[in-house]
Design a protein around this motif. Structure first.
Motif, mmCIF file in Angstrom:
data_model
loop_
_atom_site.group_PDB
_atom_site.id
_atom_site.type_symbol
_atom_site.label_atom_id
_atom_site.label_comp_id
_atom_site.label_asym_id
_atom_site.label_seq_id
_atom_site.Cartn_x
_atom_site.Cartn_y
_atom_site.Cartn_z
ATOM 1 N N LYS A 1 0.797 -1.231 0.000
ATOM 2 C CA LYS A 1 0.000 0.000 0.000
ATOM 3 C C LYS A 1 0.832 1.284 0.000
ATOM 4 C CE LYS A 1 -4.487 -1.389 1.441
ATOM 5 N NZ LYS A 1 -4.467 -2.773 1.882
ATOM 6 N N PRO A 2 1.474 1.568 -1.088
ATOM 7 C CA PRO A 2 2.324 2.763 -1.114
ATOM 8 C C PRO A 2 1.501 4.057 -1.061
ATOM 9 C CG PRO A 2 2.498 1.510 -3.171
ATOM 10 C CD PRO A 2 1.407 0.887 -2.372
ATOM 11 N N ILE A 3 2.103 5.075 -0.551
ATOM 12 C CA ILE A 3 1.496 6.403 -0.611
ATOM 13 C C ILE A 3 2.526 7.359 -1.206
ATOM 14 C CG2 ILE A 3 -0.039 5.984 1.363
ATOM 15 C CD1 ILE A 3 1.934 7.720 3.021
ATOM 16 N N ARG B 1 4.192 2.699 11.256
ATOM 17 C CA ARG B 1 3.273 2.582 10.133
ATOM 18 C C ARG B 1 2.961 1.110 9.894
ATOM 19 N NH1 ARG B 1 4.850 4.626 4.146
ATOM 20 N NH2 ARG B 1 3.140 3.616 3.010
ATOM 21 N N PHE B 2 1.756 0.805 9.457
ATOM 22 C CA PHE B 2 1.469 -0.583 9.046
ATOM 23 C C PHE B 2 2.368 -0.928 7.882
ATOM 24 C CE2 PHE B 2 -1.633 -0.642 11.922
ATOM 25 C CZ PHE B 2 -2.954 -0.415 11.583
ATOM 26 N N GLU B 3 3.126 -1.970 8.019
ATOM 27 C CA GLU B 3 4.050 -2.297 6.951
ATOM 28 C C GLU B 3 3.376 -3.027 5.799
ATOM 29 O OE1 GLU B 3 6.981 -0.110 7.824
ATOM 30 O OE2 GLU B 3 7.142 -1.495 6.153
ATOM 31 N N THR B 4 2.420 -3.840 6.130
ATOM 32 C CA THR B 4 1.878 -4.685 5.067
ATOM 33 C C THR B 4 0.479 -4.283 4.640
ATOM 34 O OG1 THR B 4 1.069 -6.184 6.749
ATOM 35 C CG2 THR B 4 3.209 -6.684 5.795
ATOM 36 N N GLY B 5 -0.059 -3.267 5.237
ATOM 37 C CA GLY B 5 -1.392 -2.840 4.838
ATOM 38 C C GLY B 5 -2.474 -3.800 5.275
ATOM 39 N N ARG C 1 6.271 -0.376 -2.820
ATOM 40 C CA ARG C 1 7.296 0.335 -2.080
ATOM 41 C C ARG C 1 8.593 -0.445 -2.170
ATOM 42 N NH1 ARG C 1 4.548 0.668 3.599
ATOM 43 N NH2 ARG C 1 6.539 1.594 4.199
ATOM 44 N N THR C 2 9.723 0.274 -2.167
ATOM 45 C CA THR C 2 10.990 -0.461 -2.261
ATOM 46 C C THR C 2 11.245 -1.265 -1.003
ATOM 47 O OG1 THR C 2 12.103 1.546 -1.559
ATOM 48 C CG2 THR C 2 12.164 1.052 -3.895
ATOM 49 N N THR C 3 10.540 -0.938 0.097
ATOM 50 C CA THR C 3 10.690 -1.726 1.323
ATOM 51 C C THR C 3 9.669 -2.863 1.393
ATOM 52 O OG1 THR C 3 9.197 -0.215 2.436
ATOM 53 C CG2 THR C 3 11.554 0.209 2.699
ATOM 54 N N CYS C 4 8.886 -3.016 0.350
ATOM 55 C CA CYS C 4 7.874 -4.067 0.323
ATOM 56 C C CYS C 4 8.528 -5.437 0.520
ATOM 57 C CB CYS C 4 7.156 -4.046 -1.033
ATOM 58 S SG CYS C 4 6.051 -5.441 -1.284
ATOM 59 N N PRO C 5 7.892 -6.316 1.279
ATOM 60 C CA PRO C 5 8.476 -7.648 1.477
ATOM 61 C C PRO C 5 8.720 -8.386 0.161
ATOM 62 C CG PRO C 5 6.468 -7.370 2.800
ATOM 63 C CD PRO C 5 6.626 -6.126 2.009
ATOM 64 N N ASN C 6 7.958 -8.032 -0.880
ATOM 65 C CA ASN C 6 8.134 -8.712 -2.168
ATOM 66 C C ASN C 6 9.189 -8.063 -3.050
ATOM 67 O OD1 ASN C 6 6.107 -10.644 -1.780
ATOM 68 N ND2 ASN C 6 4.536 -9.116 -2.252
ATOM 69 N N ALA C 7 9.644 -6.877 -2.627
ATOM 70 C CA ALA C 7 10.480 -6.089 -3.532
ATOM 71 C C ALA C 7 11.767 -6.799 -3.924
ATOM 72 C CB ALA C 7 10.795 -4.743 -2.892
#
Ligand code: MN
Length: 749
Positions: A617-619, A742-746, A638-644
Motif C-alpha cells: 500500500k504505497p502512498i 506505520r502498518f508495513e503490510t497494509g 514500495r521499495t521496502t515491500c516484502p516482495n520487492a
C-alpha cells in the motif's frame, strides 16, 4: 515369483518377537552363505546388530518390529536381485541414517567409505516423491545422480520399494495411492530399465491392486477361473514341441507363463476389449541348458523347431540375441499360430539369458567377465550423466523427456557403413540424425531409410538402415519439435531456434530504434518494457522478433502519445517521475502526462493505467518502483515491500522506475500503530494532534488496553509520506507514547 512372508502376527510376546527376528536373520545368512568370504559373516552381523539397536524402539504401521523391514529388504537384494555382501550390509542399514540416531560417520567408522557412500545415496533419495510437481522432478533427478554414481543404490532402493509395496495394507488409503502412483511413474520403469522384469511386473501388479482394486480383483478372478482351460491348451501346444526338442538332444525346460494382471489390463484398455478377447494371456517359454559358445545356435535350433510345427507371423520375430536390449535382455521372441487358430507368443532363451532376464543388472555383472566385453549399462549411465549435466530446462519437462529417452524400450538401426545405433522406441529419422551429431541433425534436409527417401518425421524400426542428407543452408524449424523424441534432439533444436530468433530479432531491434528516435522517444529499457507489455509479448526479444517478421507493424505506433524517455535502465534507488491523480486509494488510477517523461500508450494516447500494490500500500513520497505484471499492467510497490527484493532480483527487466509527483489534492489511506502507557486522556491527546493540529482526516481508530499498556491503531488519510512522517514524529513526542509505527503490510486490523 515367490513372495517372501512379510506379515507375521504381531501379538507376539517380546521373547517370541526376538526369536522371529533371529529366525529371519539366520534365513538371510543362509541365502548369503555361498557369497560369504572370510570375515564377511562378522560384518553382516555387525550391520544387523547396529540396525536392530538403532531401530529397537520403532515399529512399522502393521505393528511389527521395524528391523523386520531392513531384514526383508536385504533378503530381496540377495534372493531376488542377486546382490552380495556389501549390498546386504547397506540394505540392513538403509533406513538408519534417515530415521535413527545413527549417523553416516558411524557407518563410515564401522564399515568402509564405499558402504557409507551407498547408505548416503539411499538416505538422499528417501521420502515420497510428490506426484506431478517440480519437486518430484527434482527428487527424480537426485535419484538419477545417485544411480549413476553406484547402481547398487538404485537396486537396493528398488528392493526397499518392493517390500514397502508388499506390506502397504495397514497404511492410509491416501498414502497407498501416493506411493502406488509414484511406483508406476518412476520405480517400475526403472526396474524395467535395469532388467529386473520380475520386480517390475510385481511392482506394477501391486500398484494396480491399490489404484484399481476392482479391475485388479476382476482380472485375477478371471485368470483363476480360466486356469484349467488355459493349462489344457498350453499342454496341447507344448506336446509336439517337447518331442521334437528331445529328439534333437537339446536340454531344455518348456512351460507356459501367464502374463501379469497389469499387462493384461493395459491390453484391455489399449484395444478396448474384454478379458475374454485378450488373446495373449500367456507366453510359452523355452529355456535351454546350453554350453557356452552353443547358446545362439541352440536358440535358433529351437526356433526352427517351433516354426516347423506352427506357422509363424512373419512380422513378429524379435532377435534380441544378436542385438541385446540395452538393459541386457537377450532372447528370441516369435508369435505363431497355435491350435484352434490362436496366436501364441514363444520366448526362447538359455539359462544364462533367463537369469539376466529375471535378475537384470546384478546377473549381468556376474556374466560380464565372459565374452560380453561391451557394457551396455555403463554406456547407458554415461548417457544419463551427459543429459543431467547439460540440463537447464524446466525440471518437469526433463522428467518427461527422460522417460521417453531413457526408460522406453530401444530399437537399433544401422548407419550406411553398418554401425549400430540404439535409439528409444518411437524415434524419428531426425532423432537418428541428431544422435550421430548435433550439427548433422541441424543440417538435415532429407533422410533415406533402406535406400528410400522418407519424411524427417518417419518413425524408425529396428533393423532400418538410415542415411542422412545434409545441407549447409538448412536450419531447424519449430515443427521439428513435434516429432523428435530424444532429449538430445529436442534441446539442440530449441537452442538453435533461440539462436536463430536472436539473429532475426536484431533487424527488429534496429527498426524499432529508428522508429522511436524518429518520434523523439528514447530507445531505453523503460520504453521497451512498456511496448513489450502493450503488444503482449513475453520479452524484448519476442518484441524485436515479432517486429522483424512483421507480425507487429511499427505504423501502429503512430496513434500512441509518445514522449521522450531520456533515462537509461532503471535502478531502484534512483527515481523516475510518475505523476498521479488518484481517485479512491487502492483503486485503479490514471496518470496525467502533462509534464512527465513517460512513454504512454492508449486509445487517447494520454493515459497509463497502474494500480497500487496491495501488499505494501504505497502512498506518495514512499520510495517506489513500478512492476509490469503479466495480467494487471503496472503495479506500484514500495521499495521496502516484502516482495520487492524478489521482484527486483528475478524480474529486473520488468521493473519500471517511478516517482511520485507532488499532488496535494489526493489523499491516501494508511495506518499507524501506537503503543504506550494506558492513560485516561490518551485518546484525546492523539486525536487532538491528528485532526486538530495537523488537520489530517481520521478514518478509523481503535484502542485496546491491557496490563497498564494500550495499543492503538489509527487509519488516516494523508497526501504523502512527508505528511505521514510528520504525524508519526508528532505522536512520538506525546507523553507516555512508546512507539509509533506505520502498518508495513497494509493488513486490516
Ligand atoms: Mn526402507
Amino acid at each position: 515369483m515367490e513372495l517372501s512372508p512379510t506379515v507375521i502376527p504381531y501379538n507376539l510376546t517380546e521373547e517370541q518377537e526376538k526369536k522371529e527376528i533371529l529366525r529371519r536373520y539366520r534365513a538371510l545368512l543362509r541365502v548369503l552363505k555361498p557369497k560369504l568370504k572370510h570375515g564377511d559373516r562378522e560384518l553382516v552381523r555387525l550391520a544387523f546388530e547396529m540396525a536392530a539397536d538403532a531401530h529397537k524402539t520403532m515399529r512399522r504401521k502393521s505393528g511389527e518390529p521395524y528391523i523386520l523391514h531392513p531384514l526383508a529388504v536385504a533378503m530381496i537384494c540377495v534372493e531376488e536381485i542377486g546382490l552380495g555382501v556389501r549390498s546386504t550390509i547397506c540394505a540392513l542399514l538403509h533406513d538408519t541414517v534417515e530415521d535413527t540416531e545413527l549417523t553416516l560417520e558411524d557407518v563410515q567408522r564401522e564399515f568402509t567409505n564405499e558402504i557409507a557412500r551407498i547408505v548416503d545415496g539411499l538416505t538422499k533419495i528417501g521420502g515420497v516423491i510428490d506426484a506431478s510437481s517440480s519437486q518430484q522432478a527434482e527428487n527424480f533427478r537426485k535419484i538419477l545422480i545417485t544411480l549413476t554414481d553406484d547402481p547398487r543404490v538404485i537396486l537396493i532402493k528398488l528392493a526397499d520399494r518392493l517390500h514397502n509395496m508388499r506390506t502397504m495394507d495397514s497404511m492410509k488409503r491416501e498414502k497407498q495411492l501416493k506411493i502406488s502412483s509414484e511406483t508406476i511413474w518412476v520405480y517400475a520403469p526403472l526396474a524395467h530399465r535395469m532388467g529386473l522384469y520380475a520386480i517390475k511386473t510385481e511392482l506394477e501388479d501391486l500398484a494396480m491392486k491399490y489404484m484399481e482394486p476392482e479391475e485388479y480383483r476382476n482380472i485375477a478372478e478371471q485368470l483363476q477361473a480360466t486356469r484349467r482351460e488355459r493349462n489344457r491348451y498350453i499342454n496341447e501346444f507344448i506336446r509336439p514341441l517337447k518331442d521334437e526338442l528331445q529328439q534333437t538332444g537339446l536340454r531344455f525346460q518348456i512351460y507356459g507363463r501367464p502374463k501379469s494382471i497389469h499387462s493384461i489390463w493395459n491390453k484391455m484398455k489399449k484395444k478396448n476389449v474384454s478379458f475374454t478377447e485378450v488373446y495373449d494371456l500367456f507366453a510359452i517359454r523355452i529355456i535351454l541348458d546350453s554350453d557356452a559358445g552353443q547358446e545362439k545356435a541352440d536358440c535358433w535350433k529351437a526356433y526352427s523347431i517351433v516354426t516347423d510345427e506352427y506357422h509363424s507371423r512373419g512380422d513378429r520375430l524379435r532377435d534380441w540375441i544378436t542385438r541385446p536390449k540395452s538393459n541386457g535382455y537377450e532372447a528370441l521372441h516369435t508369435t505363431v499360430m497355435g491350435p484352434q487358430g490362436r496366436w501364441v507368443e514363444v520366448q526362447i532363451r538359455t539359462r544364462r539369458m533367463d537369469e539376466i532376464a529375471e535378475r537384470g543388472l546384478a546377473a549381468h555383472y556376474k556374466y560380464k567377465e565372459g565374452s560380453h566385453g561391451e557394457d551396455r549399462f555403463d554406456k547407458w549411465f554415461a548417457q544419463i550423466r551427459e543429459v543431467i549435466s547439460h540440463q537447464d530446462t524446466d525440471s518437469v519437462d526433463f522428467l518427461n523427456d527422460f522417460k521417453t529417452s531413457f526408460l522406453a524400450d530401444e530399437i537399433y538401426v544401422y548407419t550406411p557403413k553398418g554401425d549400430v545405433r540404439m535409439l528409444p522406441a518411437g524415434s524419428s529419422a531426425l532423432d537418428f540424425a541428431f544422435s550421430i551429431h548435433s550439427d548433422i541433425g541441424a543440417r538435415t534436409i532429407g533422410i533415406k531409410v533402406n535406400y528410400k527417401l522418407v519424411p524427417l518425421s518417419h518413425k524408425l524400426s529396428s533393423g532400418d538402415q538410415v542415411e542422412v542428407i545434409t545441407s549447409s543452408k538448412q536450419k531447424p524449424t519449430e515443427d521439428w519439435l513435434n516429432f523428435v523424441v530424444t532429449t538430445k534432439a529436442k534441446s539442440k533444436i530449441k537452442d538453435s531456434l533461440k539462436e536463430e530468433k536472436r539473429k532475426i530479432a536484431e533487424d527488429g531491434k534496429y527498426a524499432l530504434k529508428k522508429k522511436l528516435e524518429g518520434m523523439g522517444a528514447s530507445f531505453g529499457r523503460h520504453n521497451i518494457d512498456l511496448l513489450v507489455s502493450h503488444f503482449k509479448q513475453a520479452s524484448p526479444l519476442d518484441l524485436f522478433h515479432q517486429i522483424a517478421i512483421k507480425n507487429i507493424d511499427l505504423k501502429e505506433m503512430k496513434g500512441f502519445g509518445l514522449l521522450g524517455d531520456k533515462l537509461e535502465a532503471p535502478k531502484p534507488e534512483r527515481k523516475r517521475h510518475t505523476e498521479q491523480h488518484a481517485g479512491e486509494p487502492g483503486a485503479e488510477k490514471h496518470v496525467n502526462v502533462k509534464d512527465t517523461e513517460l512513454i504512454i500508450f492508449g486509445e487517447r494516447g494520454d493515459q497509463i493505467k497502474y494500480t497500487l500494490a496491495n501488499c505494501c500500500k504505497p502512498i506518495p513520497g514512499d520510495d517506489v518502483f513500478g512492476f509490469l505484471t503479466a495480467t494487471e499492467g503496472l503495479k506500484i510497490h514500495r521499495t521496502t515491500c516484502p516482495n520487492a527484493a524478489r521482484l527486483l532480483a528475478n524480474y529486473g527487466h520488468r521493473v519500471v522506475k517511478t516517482k511520485w509527483a507532488k499532488n496535494k489534492e489526493i489523499s491516501f489511506l494508511t495506518g499507524v500503530k501506537i503503543l504506550g502507557l494506558d492513560d485516561v486522556g490518551v485518546i484525546n491527546k492523539i486525536t487532538n494532534v491528528i485532526s486538530g493540529e495537523l488537520r489530517i482526516n481520521i478514518n478509523a481508530l481503535t484502542i485496546e488496553s491491557h496490563d497498564g499498556m494500550f495499543e492503538g491503531t489509527i487509519k488516516v488519510y494523508v497526501h504523502d509520506k512527508e505528511e505521514l512522517d510528520k504525524l508519526v514524529n508528532r505522536l512520538k513526542e506525546l507523553d507516555g507514547i512508546e512507539t509509533v509505527d506505520r502498518f508495513e503490510t497494509g493488513e486490516e486490523k
